[in-house]
Design a protein around this motif. Structure first.
Motif, short mmCIF file in Angstrom:
data_model
loop_
_atom_site.label_atom_id
_atom_site.label_comp_id
_atom_site.label_asym_id
_atom_site.label_seq_id
_atom_site.Cartn_x
_atom_site.Cartn_y
_atom_site.Cartn_z
N TYR A 165 0.94 -1.36 -0.20
CA TYR A 165 0.08 0.06 0.28
C TYR A 165 0.89 0.85 0.12
CZ TYR A 165 -3.52 3.45 1.61
OH TYR A 165 -4.02 4.78 1.04
N SER A 166 1.90 1.53 0.95
CA SER A 166 3.27 2.19 0.85
C SER A 166 3.58 2.91 -0.77
CB SER A 166 4.13 2.77 1.78
OG SER A 166 4.61 1.11 1.84
N ASN A 167 3.79 1.41 -1.27
CA ASN A 167 4.35 1.68 -2.64
C ASN A 167 3.40 2.26 -3.57
OD1 ASN A 167 6.54 1.03 -2.12
ND2 ASN A 167 6.11 -1.18 -2.80
N LYS A 168 2.08 2.24 -3.19
CA LYS A 168 1.34 3.04 -4.19
C LYS A 168 0.86 3.98 -4.05
CE LYS A 168 -2.59 -0.59 -5.86
NZ LYS A 168 -3.40 -0.95 -5.77
N VAL A 169 0.39 4.23 -2.54
CA VAL A 169 0.42 6.00 -2.31
C VAL A 169 1.77 6.67 -2.23
CG1 VAL A 169 0.46 7.04 0.03
CG2 VAL A 169 -0.76 5.08 -0.72
N PHE A 170 2.78 6.84 -2.79
CA PHE A 170 3.96 7.47 -3.28
C PHE A 170 4.01 7.29 -4.96
CE2 PHE A 170 8.46 7.35 -4.60
CZ PHE A 170 9.11 8.84 -3.61
N ASP A 171 3.70 6.33 -5.64
CA ASP A 171 3.97 6.21 -6.72
C ASP A 171 2.39 6.97 -7.94
OD1 ASP A 171 6.04 4.38 -7.14
OD2 ASP A 171 4.09 2.64 -7.15
N ALA A 172 1.63 7.46 -6.51
CA ALA A 172 -0.02 8.34 -6.67
C ALA A 172 0.75 9.59 -6.12
CB ALA A 172 -0.91 7.64 -5.39
N LEU A 173 1.33 9.99 -5.27
CA LEU A 173 1.52 11.36 -4.88
C LEU A 173 2.75 12.15 -6.97
CD1 LEU A 173 2.22 11.26 -1.07
CD2 LEU A 173 0.66 12.26 -2.75
N LEU A 174 4.01 10.80 -6.59
CA LEU A 174 4.65 11.09 -7.73
C LEU A 174 3.40 11.48 -9.11
CD1 LEU A 174 6.95 8.41 -7.31
CD2 LEU A 174 7.43 11.26 -7.60
N VAL A 175 2.18 10.49 -9.39
CA VAL A 175 1.63 10.00 -10.51
C VAL A 175 1.63 12.17 -10.57
CG1 VAL A 175 -0.26 9.92 -11.54
CG2 VAL A 175 0.88 8.94 -11.08
N LEU A 176 0.76 12.85 -9.35
CA LEU A 176 -0.08 14.50 -8.56
C LEU A 176 1.25 14.26 -9.28
CD1 LEU A 176 -1.99 13.54 -5.45
CD2 LEU A 176 -3.06 14.10 -8.43
#
Length: 184
Positions: free
Chosen positions: A3-14
């Motif tokens: 989950y933490s990787n997904k959150v970090f990736d989502a922040l990078l996408v934003l």
């Protein structure tokens, strides 16, 4: 996928959607190898898989502003790579078949018996005997750690089809390994 990787990736996408070039390079650094591996599973050619991953990055960055749910970046990017790899495979299937036949004939003449191979090589060879759809599902489920639902989204088939492919792939692997005297 954690989950933490997904959150970090989502922040990078934003951040990418906001035009942050540092976020773009971090996203590439985090995902490039995974995209290459996914392309390799479809093409069985390292150089082609690198080209497909590179081509996929250009598509990803052209369309990243259209990605509505940044949490889905991984499955979205893998979908792009999978589609490009399968398109390449369809275009070059005759060449691939010819090459595989040549490689198989050469290998028969110049290799030792299979008992001398490591279990890893036997398993890898056995997986290659499966259909391409089954190989992709096994890769995404066991190596990339995606859920059945996520795999369905990536390859755009229902979850039931993913489950069926996984079941059939496991059964076929059992049969192949049993025939090679590695089963019970």
């Amino acid at each position: 996928m954690r989950y933490s990787n997904k959150v970090f990736d989502a922040l990078l996408v934003l951040q990418c959607q906001s035009g942050n070039e540092r976020a773009i390079s971090l996203l590439v650094k985090r995902w490039h190898i995974k995209l290459c591996k996914q392309a390799y599973w479809c093409t069985n050619d390292i150089e082609v898989s690198k080209d497909i991953a590179q081509d996929s990055w250009s598509t990803i960055f052209l369309k990243i502003n259209n990605l509505k749910d940044p949490d889905c970046f991984g499955s979205w990017a893998l979908t792009i790579v999978t589609r490009k790899a399968l398109d390449w495979y369809r275009k070059h299937s005759k060449e691939v078949a010819f090459y595989n036949e040549y490689k198989h004939q050469f290998k028969e003449k110049n290799t030792a018996i299979i008992e001398e191979e490591s279990i890893y090589k036997v398993l890898k060879h056995s997986i290659r005997a499966l259909s391409q759809e089954q190989q992709i599902v096994l890769n995404l489920f066991y190596l990339e750690d995606y859920s059945i639902k996520e795999i369905g989204e990536i390859i755009q088939v229902p979850a039931g089809t993913v489950k069926s492919r996984l079941f059939k792939a496991r059964e076929k692997l059992k049969l192949i390994l049993k025939n090679k005297n590695y089963g019970q």
